[in-house]
Structures are given as C-alpha cells and as structure tokens.
Design a protein around this motif. Structure first.
Motif: not given
Length: 152
Positions: A83-90, A131-146
């Motif tokens: 995990w190398e992402v800056e805390e303020q970004k993610l 903050d106000s929305e449901r995260p879509a990071h699971t699907l984003c991760t799969i599609l980013a790997l693809i």
C-alpha cells in the motif's frame, strides 16, 4: 447459480496474457479504473502499479522460503503487495476493499506459473474516495488489474 468474479468476456480477453511470461523490461505498468454512479451513490478510483520488487529484506525472505519450499518439491511463484497511496488521497481504511482482490489476482497468477525470474510487486499508488457515497473500490480494483494486464 454461478457468480463470475471476472466476466467471461473480459477473462477471455486477458487469459492469454496471464499465461505469458511478464517482460520486466516493460515495467512498471499501471492499471487504473474510476467508477462513478450517481444514482447508486457509488464512487471509487484505484491505480495499481506492477513493478519489480525492490525491498531487499522481502526478497531475502522470499528466496529463503523458496529454498525451503523446493526441498519439499512444490512450486511457489513470487508476487508481493504494498500500500503506497497517500492518506489524503485514499485513506488506509479503503485497503479493506482493495487488498483482497489483489491477493486473489496473485493467487490466479501463481496457478498459471509464468516462471518469472524476478519477484514482482503490486502496489496501490493512487486512488480517490467520497465520504458520502458507498465505495466502489472492489470492482475498481478488479478492473484496474485487468487494465494493467491488458498492457502486457
């Protein structure tokens, strides 16, 4: 009912790339995906980097493990995660959605045994959230790997 982790059409598009040996001279490679669905209040953005592992302590531990594993006559492929992402970004809390998908992908790569001499690392290097929305990071991760493997 069968549930597809990766849609069959997308899998067939990258399956031949999973079988190929990864050309380390083309690294680093980046895969990125953003999902924004206003009606479902879903948002996420993830950027993943594939590169050669450069942490000497990790490399040493993996090489020692490989030696012990080879004594038992079993095969092990070497991929790491960071995990190398800056805390303020993610914020690190979003790793809960992202890390399991990357580790699942690493398991798939290990099965295909593409015999890389180098130890490769998947790093989460950028992303975004709302903050106000449901995260879509699971699907984003799969599609980013693809997206990343589509470049191989």
């Amino acid at each position: 009912m069968d549930i597809e982790i990766i849609p069959r059409s997308v899998y067939s598009k990258i399956s031949d790339k999973l079988l190929k040996k990864i050309d380390v001279s083309k690294l680093p490679l980046f895969g990125e995906k953003e999902i924004y669905k206003i009606t479902a209040e879903r948002y996420g953005r993830v950027k993943i980097k594939l590169d050669v592992e450069n942490d000497l302590d990790i490399i040493k531990k993996i090489r020692e493990y490989d030696y012990l594993d080879n004594i038992n006559d079993s095969k092990y492929n070497n991929y790491t995660y960071k995990w190398e992402v800056e805390e303020q970004k993610l914020p690190k809390g979003y790793e809960y959605y992202i890390k399991p998908e990357i580790l699942n992908f690493i398991k798939i790569l290990s099965v295909f045994s593409n015999n890389n001499a180098e130890i490769l690392r998947f790093s989460v290097v950028d992303g975004d959230f709302k903050d106000s929305e449901r995260p879509a990071h699971t699907l984003c991760t799969i599609l980013a790997l693809i997206d990343l493997f589509d470049q191989i």
